[in-house]
Design a protein around this motif. Sequence first.
Motif, PDB file in Angstrom:
ATOM      1  N   ALA A  38     -20.409   0.778  -0.336  1.00  0.00           N
ATOM      2  CA  ALA A  38     -19.818  -0.449   0.101  1.00  0.00           C
ATOM      3  C   ALA A  38     -20.747  -1.370   1.242  1.00  0.00           C
ATOM      4  CB  ALA A  38     -18.650   0.379   0.720  1.00  0.00           C
ATOM      5  N   ARG A  39     -20.473  -2.462   1.746  1.00  0.00           N
ATOM      6  CA  ARG A  39     -21.132  -3.168   2.189  1.00  0.00           C
ATOM      7  C   ARG A  39     -20.946  -2.988   3.542  1.00  0.00           C
ATOM      8  NH1 ARG A  39     -18.743  -8.988  -0.070  1.00  0.00           N
ATOM      9  NH2 ARG A  39     -17.147  -7.504   0.289  1.00  0.00           N
ATOM     10  N   GLY A  40     -19.793  -2.445   4.105  1.00  0.00           N
ATOM     11  CA  GLY A  40     -19.461  -1.921   5.179  1.00  0.00           C
ATOM     12  C   GLY A  40     -19.465  -0.902   5.386  1.00  0.00           C
ATOM     13  N   ALA A  41     -20.910  -0.544   6.814  1.00  0.00           N
ATOM     14  CA  ALA A  41     -21.575   0.816   7.157  1.00  0.00           C
ATOM     15  C   ALA A  41     -20.247   1.589   7.704  1.00  0.00           C
ATOM     16  CB  ALA A  41     -23.500   0.824   7.668  1.00  0.00           C
ATOM     17  N   GLU A  42     -19.701   0.901   8.833  1.00  0.00           N
ATOM     18  CA  GLU A  42     -18.443   1.897   9.398  1.00  0.00           C
ATOM     19  C   GLU A  42     -17.688   2.272   8.311  1.00  0.00           C
ATOM     20  OE1 GLU A  42     -15.917   1.523  13.524  1.00  0.00           O
ATOM     21  OE2 GLU A  42     -17.594  -0.244  12.872  1.00  0.00           O
ATOM     22  N   ALA A  43     -17.143   1.888   7.559  1.00  0.00           N
ATOM     23  CA  ALA A  43     -16.218   2.203   6.729  1.00  0.00           C
ATOM     24  C   ALA A  43     -16.532   2.956   5.895  1.00  0.00           C
ATOM     25  CB  ALA A  43     -15.131   1.097   6.462  1.00  0.00           C
ATOM     26  N   LEU A  44     -17.203   2.410   5.636  1.00  0.00           N
ATOM     27  CA  LEU A  44     -17.923   3.347   4.726  1.00  0.00           C
ATOM     28  C   LEU A  44     -18.391   4.914   5.141  1.00  0.00           C
ATOM     29  CD1 LEU A  44     -19.204   3.958   1.517  1.00  0.00           C
ATOM     30  CD2 LEU A  44     -21.487   2.935   2.671  1.00  0.00           C
ATOM     31  N   GLU A  45     -19.532   4.645   6.225  1.00  0.00           N
ATOM     32  CA  GLU A  45     -19.040   6.450   6.716  1.00  0.00           C
ATOM     33  C   GLU A  45     -18.019   7.125   7.319  1.00  0.00           C
ATOM     34  OE1 GLU A  45     -22.415   8.123   6.629  1.00  0.00           O
ATOM     35  OE2 GLU A  45     -23.842   5.728   5.607  1.00  0.00           O
ATOM     36  N   ALA A  46     -17.376   6.650   7.392  1.00  0.00           N
ATOM     37  CA  ALA A  46     -16.345   7.281   8.102  1.00  0.00           C
ATOM     38  C   ALA A  46     -15.462   7.614   6.604  1.00  0.00           C
ATOM     39  CB  ALA A  46     -14.860   6.315   8.571  1.00  0.00           C
ATOM     40  N   ALA A  47     -14.870   7.041   5.875  1.00  0.00           N
ATOM     41  CA  ALA A  47     -14.510   7.791   4.167  1.00  0.00           C
ATOM     42  C   ALA A  47     -15.870   8.307   4.013  1.00  0.00           C
ATOM     43  CB  ALA A  47     -14.899   6.290   3.188  1.00  0.00           C
ATOM     44  N   ALA A  48     -17.013   8.743   3.932  1.00  0.00           N
ATOM     45  CA  ALA A  48     -17.810   9.472   3.120  1.00  0.00           C
ATOM     46  C   ALA A  48     -17.553  10.811   4.042  1.00  0.00           C
ATOM     47  CB  ALA A  48     -18.885   8.859   3.552  1.00  0.00           C
ATOM     48  N   ALA A  49     -17.216  10.765   5.121  1.00  0.00           N
ATOM     49  CA  ALA A  49     -17.530  12.076   6.289  1.00  0.00           C
ATOM     50  C   ALA A  49     -15.691  12.669   6.603  1.00  0.00           C
ATOM     51  CB  ALA A  49     -16.971  11.426   8.246  1.00  0.00           C
ATOM     52  N   ALA A  50     -14.836  11.663   5.632  1.00  0.00           N
ATOM     53  CA  ALA A  50     -13.721  12.210   5.743  1.00  0.00           C
ATOM     54  C   ALA A  50     -13.899  13.196   4.073  1.00  0.00           C
ATOM     55  CB  ALA A  50     -12.368  11.490   5.667  1.00  0.00           C
ATOM     56  N   ILE A  51     -14.411  12.960   3.512  1.00  0.00           N
ATOM     57  CA  ILE A  51     -14.062  13.581   2.314  1.00  0.00           C
ATOM     58  C   ILE A  51     -15.129  15.046   2.536  1.00  0.00           C
ATOM     59  CG2 ILE A  51     -15.492  13.390  -0.340  1.00  0.00           C
ATOM     60  CD1 ILE A  51     -14.381  10.111  -0.462  1.00  0.00           C
ATOM     61  N   ARG A  52     -16.897  14.798   2.832  1.00  0.00           N
ATOM     62  CA  ARG A  52     -16.953  15.615   2.765  1.00  0.00           C
ATOM     63  C   ARG A  52     -15.714  17.122   4.001  1.00  0.00           C
ATOM     64  NH1 ARG A  52     -20.758  12.471   5.458  1.00  0.00           N
ATOM     65  NH2 ARG A  52     -22.849  11.145   4.277  1.00  0.00           N
ATOM     66  N   THR A  53     -15.394  16.512   4.697  1.00  0.00           N
ATOM     67  CA  THR A  53     -14.910  17.741   5.545  1.00  0.00           C
ATOM     68  C   THR A  53     -13.549  18.283   4.502  1.00  0.00           C
ATOM     69  OG1 THR A  53     -15.146  16.646   7.452  1.00  0.00           O
ATOM     70  CG2 THR A  53     -13.135  17.615   7.553  1.00  0.00           C
ATOM     71  N   GLU A  54     -12.926  17.156   3.806  1.00  0.00           N
ATOM     72  CA  GLU A  54     -11.436  17.608   3.000  1.00  0.00           C
ATOM     73  C   GLU A  54     -12.212  18.464   1.984  1.00  0.00           C
ATOM     74  OE1 GLU A  54      -7.640  15.482   1.376  1.00  0.00           O
ATOM     75  OE2 GLU A  54      -9.027  14.527   2.169  1.00  0.00           O
ATOM     76  N   PHE A  55     -12.986  18.062   1.268  1.00  0.00           N
ATOM     77  CA  PHE A  55     -13.344  18.583  -0.754  1.00  0.00           C
ATOM     78  C   PHE A  55     -14.500  19.233   0.086  1.00  0.00           C
ATOM     79  CE2 PHE A  55     -11.017  14.695  -0.939  1.00  0.00           C
ATOM     80  CZ  PHE A  55      -9.561  15.484  -1.452  1.00  0.00           C
ATOM     81  N   GLY A  56     -15.173  19.401   0.651  1.00  0.00           N
ATOM     82  CA  GLY A  56     -16.719  19.901   0.657  1.00  0.00           C
ATOM     83  C   GLY A  56     -18.160  19.656  -0.521  1.00  0.00           C
ATOM     84  N   VAL A  57     -17.602  18.153  -0.642  1.00  0.00           N
ATOM     85  CA  VAL A  57     -19.092  18.305  -1.680  1.00  0.00           C
ATOM     86  C   VAL A  57     -19.778  17.284  -1.014  1.00  0.00           C
ATOM     87  CG1 VAL A  57     -17.617  18.123  -3.760  1.00  0.00           C
ATOM     88  CG2 VAL A  57     -17.749  16.231  -2.210  1.00  0.00           C
ATOM     89  N   SER A  58     -21.418  17.213  -1.522  1.00  0.00           N
ATOM     90  CA  SER A  58     -22.266  16.064  -1.066  1.00  0.00           C
ATOM     91  C   SER A  58     -21.609  15.050  -1.219  1.00  0.00           C
ATOM     92  CB  SER A  58     -23.566  16.673  -2.074  1.00  0.00           C
ATOM     93  OG  SER A  58     -24.402  16.396  -1.515  1.00  0.00           O
ATOM     94  N   VAL A  59     -21.912  13.976  -0.382  1.00  0.00           N
ATOM     95  CA  VAL A  59     -21.764  12.397  -0.030  1.00  0.00           C
ATOM     96  C   VAL A  59     -22.914  12.480   0.155  1.00  0.00           C
ATOM     97  CG1 VAL A  59     -20.228  10.211   0.109  1.00  0.00           C
ATOM     98  CG2 VAL A  59     -19.578  12.818  -0.107  1.00  0.00           C
ATOM     99  N   GLU A  60     -23.705  11.003  -0.277  1.00  0.00           N
ATOM    100  CA  GLU A  60     -24.961  10.663  -0.306  1.00  0.00           C
ATOM    101  C   GLU A  60     -24.068   8.891   0.120  1.00  0.00           C
ATOM    102  OE1 GLU A  60     -29.094  10.955  -1.483  1.00  0.00           O
ATOM    103  OE2 GLU A  60     -27.507  11.844  -3.064  1.00  0.00           O
ATOM    104  N   THR A  61     -24.301   7.578   1.467  1.00  0.00           N
ATOM    105  CA  THR A  61     -23.623   6.701   1.824  1.00  0.00           C
ATOM    106  C   THR A  61     -24.346   5.700   1.420  1.00  0.00           C
ATOM    107  OG1 THR A  61     -24.222   6.568   3.434  1.00  0.00           O
ATOM    108  CG2 THR A  61     -22.432   7.434   2.566  1.00  0.00           C
ATOM    109  N   VAL A  62     -24.735   4.001   0.553  1.00  0.00           N
ATOM    110  CA  VAL A  62     -24.922   2.963   1.023  1.00  0.00           C
ATOM    111  C   VAL A  62     -24.643   1.911   0.837  1.00  0.00           C
ATOM    112  CG1 VAL A  62     -27.652   2.209  -0.689  1.00  0.00           C
ATOM    113  CG2 VAL A  62     -27.124   4.498  -0.669  1.00  0.00           C
ATOM    114  N   ALA A  63     -25.063   1.430   2.193  1.00  0.00           N
ATOM    115  CA  ALA A  63     -24.604   0.089   2.946  1.00  0.00           C
ATOM    116  C   ALA A  63     -25.066  -0.786   2.258  1.00  0.00           C
ATOM    117  CB  ALA A  63     -24.136   0.858   3.711  1.00  0.00           C
ATOM    118  N   ALA A  64     -25.186  -1.840   1.162  1.00  0.00           N
ATOM    119  CA  ALA A  64     -25.468  -2.493   0.379  1.00  0.00           C
ATOM    120  C   ALA A  64     -24.043  -3.501  -0.104  1.00  0.00           C
ATOM    121  CB  ALA A  64     -26.698  -2.010  -0.186  1.00  0.00           C
TER     122      ALA A  64
END
Length: 259
Positions: A38-64
Amino acid sequence: MDLGIKGKRALVCAASKGLGLGSARALAEAGVDLVMNARGAEALEAAAAAIRTEFGVSVETVAADITSEAGRAAVLAVAQDVDILVTNAGGPPPGMWTDWEREDFIRALDANMLTPIALIKALVPGMMARGWGRVVNITSQSVKAPIPALGLSNSARAGLTGYVAGTSRQVAGRGVTINNLLPGIHATDRATSLDRGVSEAQGISMDEAKARRCASIPAGRYGTAEEFGAACAFLCSQHAGFIVGQNILLDGGGVNATL
């Protein structure tokens, strides 16, 4: 239902909120590891962190900005060898046909036609080589029933639809499916923006603008990101291998057509 894709890896674009986030969450729930863009790093990182915590999968992020050449290069550097691609980008602004110049159409084509094509060209060959892959393009109900105020979106997304119609049938024999999901109005920031435009143009409240739009939908409401994500995850599943080159409406019955 076990979707049979646990351990697969997916790139989901525009995944920090809205339909992209709904799709990312549904894939994660099925056990898919994610590259979220996603373009916005802050919202992207927050969404990724929630997914990691809830589902236990690997999540890599690229803000671009996935619609730029540099942004795609940054994303593809991380997302090579993904099994699943979900393309998504915000739609162009509404307006009148008299408002738009060549540059407006070029921007719309770059975002909503040429960017998905570039990602398909970059990632589908690897899927074909491995004998399995899924591509889902999040487009719009407007390719079935054009929306007058969204002429830029109508044009660009219709172009992508034509490209997918031919390309999907060329790669299906190698275990790769390409399909389009056509959302109607869902409860996302895009819906809020469109309702605001109606509110301002007609001098009515946001609640009235939403109520009028809901009244035009047989289901009587806006869709949710969760139910959209579930449909996306199914198209990415092992069970959807015989669904090729289709345009699937998720619009609450808003498009009145026999086919």
